[in-house]
Design an enzyme around this catalytic site. Sequence first.
Site, PDB file in Angstrom:
ATOM      1  N   ASP A  34       0.823  -1.221   0.000  1.00 31.81           N
ATOM      2  CA  ASP A  34       0.000   0.000   0.000  1.00 31.81           C
ATOM      3  C   ASP A  34       0.851   1.264   0.000  1.00 31.81           C
ATOM      4  O   ASP A  34       0.346   2.358   0.196  1.00 31.81           O
ATOM      5  CB  ASP A  34      -0.951   0.014   1.196  1.00 31.81           C
ATOM      6  N   GLU A  36       3.127   2.223   2.166  1.00 26.73           N
ATOM      7  CA  GLU A  36       3.646   2.697   3.452  1.00 26.73           C
ATOM      8  C   GLU A  36       5.118   2.294   3.578  1.00 26.73           C
ATOM      9  O   GLU A  36       5.531   1.244   3.085  1.00 26.73           O
ATOM     10  CB  GLU A  36       2.851   2.088   4.610  1.00 26.73           C
ATOM     11  N   ARG A  89      12.048  26.701   4.646  1.00 26.78           N
ATOM     12  CA  ARG A  89      11.672  27.982   4.034  1.00 26.78           C
ATOM     13  C   ARG A  89      10.249  28.385   4.410  1.00 26.78           C
ATOM     14  O   ARG A  89       9.851  29.509   4.164  1.00 26.78           O
ATOM     15  CB  ARG A  89      11.850  27.918   2.509  1.00 26.78           C
ATOM     16  N   ASP A 159      21.534  37.138  -3.434  1.00 26.79           N
ATOM     17  CA  ASP A 159      20.592  37.976  -2.671  1.00 26.79           C
ATOM     18  C   ASP A 159      21.200  38.323  -1.321  1.00 26.79           C
ATOM     19  O   ASP A 159      22.224  37.769  -0.926  1.00 26.79           O
ATOM     20  CB  ASP A 159      19.200  37.328  -2.550  1.00 26.79           C
ATOM     21  N   LYS A 182      17.428  40.852  -4.907  1.00 24.71           N
ATOM     22  CA  LYS A 182      16.440  39.961  -5.537  1.00 24.71           C
ATOM     23  C   LYS A 182      15.050  40.203  -4.965  1.00 24.71           C
ATOM     24  O   LYS A 182      14.898  40.413  -3.763  1.00 24.71           O
ATOM     25  CB  LYS A 182      16.855  38.508  -5.258  1.00 24.71           C
TER      26      LYS A 182
HETATM   27  C1  R5P Z   1      16.390  32.102  -0.703  1.00 23.30           C
HETATM   28  O1  R5P Z   1      16.285  32.835   0.219  1.00 23.30           O
HETATM   29  C2  R5P Z   1      17.504  31.123  -0.859  1.00 23.30           C
HETATM   30  O2  R5P Z   1      18.712  31.617  -0.349  1.00 23.30           O
HETATM   31  C3  R5P Z   1      17.704  30.766  -2.312  1.00 23.30           C
HETATM   32  O3  R5P Z   1      18.114  31.920  -3.015  1.00 23.30           O
HETATM   33  C4  R5P Z   1      16.452  30.253  -2.926  1.00 23.30           C
HETATM   34  O4  R5P Z   1      15.867  29.292  -2.122  1.00 23.30           O
HETATM   35  C5  R5P Z   1      16.717  29.698  -4.302  1.00 23.30           C
HETATM   36  O5  R5P Z   1      15.516  29.277  -4.856  1.00 23.30           O
HETATM   37  P1  R5P Z   1      15.357  29.132  -6.421  1.00 23.30           P
HETATM   38  O6  R5P Z   1      16.491  28.274  -6.902  1.00 23.30           O
HETATM   39  O7  R5P Z   1      14.019  28.462  -6.582  1.00 23.30           O
HETATM   40  O8  R5P Z   1      15.377  30.496  -6.996  1.00 23.30           O
END
Ligand code: R5P
Length: 280
Positions: A34, A36, A89, A159, A182
């Site tokens: 199933d 599991e 996240r 970022d 970003k």
């Molecule tokens: C975001 O804050 C993380 O540091 C990464 O920049 C992000 O998770 C990357 O996600 P993706 O590859 O989907 O742009």
Amino acid sequence: MLIIGGPSSQTLASRVAFEMGTYPVVSDFLRFPDNEQYLRIQYDVSGEDVVLIQSTVTDSDLFALIQMIDACSEAKTITCVIPYMGYARQDKLFNPGEPLSARAAAKSINCDRVFTINIHEKSILDYFSCPATDLDASPLIGKYISNLDLDSPLLIAPDRGVEEMVKNTASGLNLEYDVFDKTRLSGDSVVIEQKTLDLSKRDVIMIDDMIATGGTMAESIKMLKNGGAKRVFVGCVHPVLARNAVLRLFNSGVSDIFATDTIEKIQSSISVSSLIVDNI
Ligand code: R5P
């Protein structure tokens, strides 16, 4: 100390055991008709100090870790090493009725000690019911970069969230670094604020904590290529590389992708085993 690898971290657990001069314990990972999950640790762990190593990339991985903890109920102590912690996240509530999924995941892991590696948001560590420590794999990434044959390299943080990590890596290697701004539009789409760059004859290395859909890196690579970069390499701790991320990156003009083995992929050329051995 027994090293027990879960289904998602078999290679890493074996590397950890090898560095400790021992062998990883063998477990069975099967599924019932199933669907599991069935798990069996092929060793009597009663009275032992056990270290469970299992990244929770998928829901099944998280449940396998919960099963492993339960299978070790008779152990003296249980340490969980979660090299990549999924759901990290989802650490904020945006709308009423949402779960704080990172908290829910952390609360489901009940043991004596937890180690994570470059967890997306450190405040999640407080949700574990036991002491939890986040380890930093960026020095290992720095070491890997130092062995690449690069022309006038520039490090880029795609970022602000990874600026500190990239800044420390750059200063350890005596390299220049820059940071992009970003804005995330959706799960797989981002906008990188345009910057005028003169990168002719320069190799660029972008580092992030994780590459998920590749959207962040793909947009950044295009801008770096427009700025005349000779080659662009991308590196990360966690190669989630969901869906068609690899194709998106190469289509954008990346020369290579490197990552650690917190998630075991073909790109995982850097092992975090020494980091784990030094801390458990
Ligand atoms: C975001 O804050 C993380 O540091 C990464 O920049 C992000 O998770 C990357 O996600 P993706 O590859 O989907 O742009």
